[in-house]
Structure formats: C-alpha cells, structure tokens
Write an enzyme that holds these catalytic residues in place. Structure first.
Site, PDB file in Angstrom:
ATOM      1  N   LYS A  32       0.176   4.362  -0.271  1.00  0.00           N
ATOM      2  CA  LYS A  32      -0.509   5.509   0.327  1.00  0.00           C
ATOM      3  C   LYS A  32      -0.407   6.649  -0.820  1.00  0.00           C
ATOM      4  O   LYS A  32      -0.415   6.529  -1.778  1.00  0.00           O
ATOM      5  CB  LYS A  32      -0.322   5.785   1.829  1.00  0.00           C
ATOM      6  CG  LYS A  32      -0.223   4.440   2.568  1.00  0.00           C
ATOM      7  CD  LYS A  32      -0.240   4.524   4.006  1.00  0.00           C
ATOM      8  CE  LYS A  32      -0.178   3.341   4.879  1.00  0.00           C
ATOM      9  NZ  LYS A  32      -0.237   3.327   6.278  1.00  0.00           N
ATOM     10  N   SER A  37       3.883  -1.750  10.403  1.00  0.00           N
ATOM     11  CA  SER A  37       5.121  -1.619  10.452  1.00  0.00           C
ATOM     12  C   SER A  37       5.927  -3.024  10.055  1.00  0.00           C
ATOM     13  O   SER A  37       6.899  -3.503  10.809  1.00  0.00           O
ATOM     14  CB  SER A  37       5.729  -1.493  12.024  1.00  0.00           C
ATOM     15  OG  SER A  37       5.127  -0.102  12.228  1.00  0.00           O
ATOM     16  N   GLU A  81      -7.033   4.937   7.888  1.00  0.00           N
ATOM     17  CA  GLU A  81      -6.689   6.386   7.427  1.00  0.00           C
ATOM     18  C   GLU A  81      -8.012   6.651   6.905  1.00  0.00           C
ATOM     19  O   GLU A  81      -8.527   8.134   6.994  1.00  0.00           O
ATOM     20  CB  GLU A  81      -5.513   6.680   6.603  1.00  0.00           C
ATOM     21  CG  GLU A  81      -4.252   6.189   7.441  1.00  0.00           C
ATOM     22  CD  GLU A  81      -2.940   5.748   6.490  1.00  0.00           C
ATOM     23  OE1 GLU A  81      -3.019   5.701   5.678  1.00  0.00           O
ATOM     24  OE2 GLU A  81      -2.181   5.160   7.474  1.00  0.00           O
ATOM     25  N   GLU A  90      -5.177  -4.692  11.018  1.00  0.00           N
ATOM     26  CA  GLU A  90      -4.060  -3.614  11.103  1.00  0.00           C
ATOM     27  C   GLU A  90      -4.324  -3.005  12.269  1.00  0.00           C
ATOM     28  O   GLU A  90      -5.248  -2.272  12.512  1.00  0.00           O
ATOM     29  CB  GLU A  90      -4.277  -2.603   9.946  1.00  0.00           C
ATOM     30  CG  GLU A  90      -4.048  -3.183   8.452  1.00  0.00           C
ATOM     31  CD  GLU A  90      -3.460  -2.241   7.783  1.00  0.00           C
ATOM     32  OE1 GLU A  90      -2.199  -2.282   7.133  1.00  0.00           O
ATOM     33  OE2 GLU A  90      -4.002  -0.951   7.638  1.00  0.00           O
ATOM     34  N   GLY A 107       2.815   2.737  10.900  1.00  0.00           N
ATOM     35  CA  GLY A 107       3.709   3.641  10.518  1.00  0.00           C
ATOM     36  C   GLY A 107       4.409   4.133  11.902  1.00  0.00           C
ATOM     37  O   GLY A 107       5.151   5.401  11.918  1.00  0.00           O
ATOM     38  N   ASN A 146       0.943  -0.933  -0.235  1.00  0.00           N
ATOM     39  CA  ASN A 146       0.112   0.027  -0.046  1.00  0.00           C
ATOM     40  C   ASN A 146       0.793   1.398  -0.220  1.00  0.00           C
ATOM     41  O   ASN A 146       1.532   1.500   1.074  1.00  0.00           O
ATOM     42  CB  ASN A 146      -0.772   0.005   1.405  1.00  0.00           C
ATOM     43  CG  ASN A 146      -2.049   1.183   1.314  1.00  0.00           C
ATOM     44  OD1 ASN A 146      -2.047   2.093   0.379  1.00  0.00           O
ATOM     45  ND2 ASN A 146      -2.477   1.412   2.380  1.00  0.00           N
ATOM     46  N   HIS A 165      -9.689   1.347   5.150  1.00  0.00           N
ATOM     47  CA  HIS A 165      -8.328   1.550   5.783  1.00  0.00           C
ATOM     48  C   HIS A 165      -8.447   2.480   6.942  1.00  0.00           C
ATOM     49  O   HIS A 165      -9.139   3.592   6.861  1.00  0.00           O
ATOM     50  CB  HIS A 165      -7.239   1.994   4.737  1.00  0.00           C
ATOM     51  CG  HIS A 165      -5.877   1.984   5.342  1.00  0.00           C
ATOM     52  ND1 HIS A 165      -5.444   2.962   6.080  1.00  0.00           N
ATOM     53  CD2 HIS A 165      -4.777   1.219   5.035  1.00  0.00           C
ATOM     54  CE1 HIS A 165      -4.051   2.625   6.530  1.00  0.00           C
ATOM     55  NE2 HIS A 165      -3.745   1.627   5.932  1.00  0.00           N
TER      56      HIS A 165
END
Ligand SMILES: O=C[C@H](O)COP(=O)(O)O
Length: 244
Positions: free
Chosen positions: A11, A206, A95, A161, A167, A9, A93
């Site tokens: 992003k 990560s 985000e 996730e 991240g 991904n 996701h």
C-alpha cells in the site's frame, strides 16, 4: 498442483530507500520454496526493488492506467511498469474502488490494458460487512467478478478480499474463504473452460504467519494478498515458511 502466490501489498508505505533496505534484509533471510513471492510496491520504489530483490522474487504494481499513454496526469502505464521489471499489477483493490470510485468497468479496462502489455492483473473482489451480514456474499462477489473480467483473458490472478477483514484483524475463517474461492472457481470455469484450472485465487484480509497455512490448505485458495504483515521481513519469512 497450482503454485501458491504470496503477494505482498505494501500500500502507501516505504520510500525507495526503505524498499531497498527491506529487499536487502529479505535477500539475507529468505529460503526459497515452492511458493512464488511477489512485492506490490509504490511505483516510485519499483526501480530500487528491481535492483535489490532476491532472485526469483517478482515485482508488481498496486494499480495501472486503463490507457496506453497520453494526457493522463498522475497515471502510470502498463508499458512503464513492464519496463521497470513488473510482472503483476493489482487492479480493483477495495481501497481504489472506495477512495477513487473505480467501477467494475474501470477495473476490467485496467486488467485488459495490463494484459495487452504482458502484465498479469491481480483482480480484487469481495464484499463489505453489510453484504456479509445479509448473507449475500457469494452473489455480490460473483457479480463484481463478472463485471471486472469483461474482455479479460485467463492470464489473470483473482484476489478474494472481504472488505470487513482488511486491516481489521478480523480474518475470514478458512471455510469462509473456501466458500467464495470455490464459487469464484466455478465462475472462472464457466468463463474460461479448462483454462481456468491454472488461475490462482488468493485470499486477502488480515493474513499473518499464524493463519496463512490454514487458509491456503483449502483446495481453491492458492495463496494470499497480504497488506500489514508484508511490511516487516520476519513476518514475510514466517508466512513463506508456513507455506512450505
Ligand atoms: O491488499 C491487501 C489487503 O488489503 C489486506 O490487507 P491486510 O493484510 O492489512 O488486512
């Protein structure tokens, strides 16, 4: 045995020109193995990637509209993504859930729309740090999963996730990942019966070349959804090789 999926991904990174350079470097360096590799790229880079990815590497989008077509400024339909060569679309996701306020119902609508057009949705779920600290991660994540799969068929991939691991450099332990993946598997079996056997459950947060093998050695973890480590080809080769 279920084939691992290494879903990359990007992003909001890489222009179409940068995507092409990445694909050409991958073409030079990739040794195919039993892992399926897929790139979730920004929509504007999909056409460039489709023309330059090594054979067998799949293409995916990072989001898809819940609507078939029409007056939805800024959105990209599932039919458009299929036309440009996409096989997968990430939906829900964290985000998107956080910055665009997407609800479980929104995620389910996007996943249904993806499936109706032949795209495989990668449905993301996972708890934040406060939920984890209260020990409520299983109940929370399964609640999110149930809401995000309303009306969605078994042609789906699930990505677990934990938001606190995205991240941040903090990876869930392989046992943490397996705890949730096993709970997700049981929920999928309850929902889909024997059709759940082949559903891949990915871990994300990560993931890097040095931890992917341990995570994916767990029986219910069938690959990874990778952000930061997907941007540089040597890291991708490292992760792909680690899954041999
Ligand atoms: O979609 C990927 C996840 O958000 C994980 O991102 P990360 O590998 O940079 O932690």
């Amino acid at each position: 045995m279920t084939q691992n999926l290494l879903a990359l991904n990007w992003k909001m990174n890489k222009t179409p020109a940068e995507a092409r350079a990445w694909a050409e470097e991958l073409r030079e360096k990739l040794t195919a193995n039993d892992t399926e590799l897929a790139v979730m790229a920004p929509a504007v880079a999909l056409a460039s990637l489709a023309a330059h990815l090594p054979p067998g590497v799949a293409l995916g989008a990072q989001d898809v509209s819940a609507h078939e077509s029409g007056a939805y400024t800024g959105e990209t339909s599932a039919a458009m993504l299929v036309d440009v060569g996409a096989k997968y679309a990430v939906v829900g996701h964290s985000e998107r859930r956080e910055y665009h306020h997407e609800t479980d119902a929104d995620v389910a609508a996007k996943a249904k729309q993806a499936q109706a057009n032949g795209l495989i949705p990668i449905v993301c779920v996972g708890e934040g740090l406060n939920v984890r600290e209260q020990g409520e991660q299983v109940a929370y994540t399964l609640g999110q999963l149930e809401g995000s799969l309303v009306g969605v068929g078994p042609e789906v991939v699930i990505a677990y996730e934990p938001v606190w691991a995205i991240g941040t450099g903090k990876t869930a332990t392989a046992d943490d990942a397996e705890e949730l993946a096993a709970a997700i598997r049981d929920a999928l079996i309850e929902r889909y019966g024997s059709d759940a056997d082949g559903i891949r459950i990915l871990y994300g947060g990560s993931v890097k070349p040095d931890n992917i093998a341990t995570l994916c050695a767990k029986p219910n973890v069938n690959g990874a959804l990778v952000g930061g480590a997907s941007l540089k080809v040597p890291d991708v080769i490292g992760m792909n090789d680690a899954l041999k």
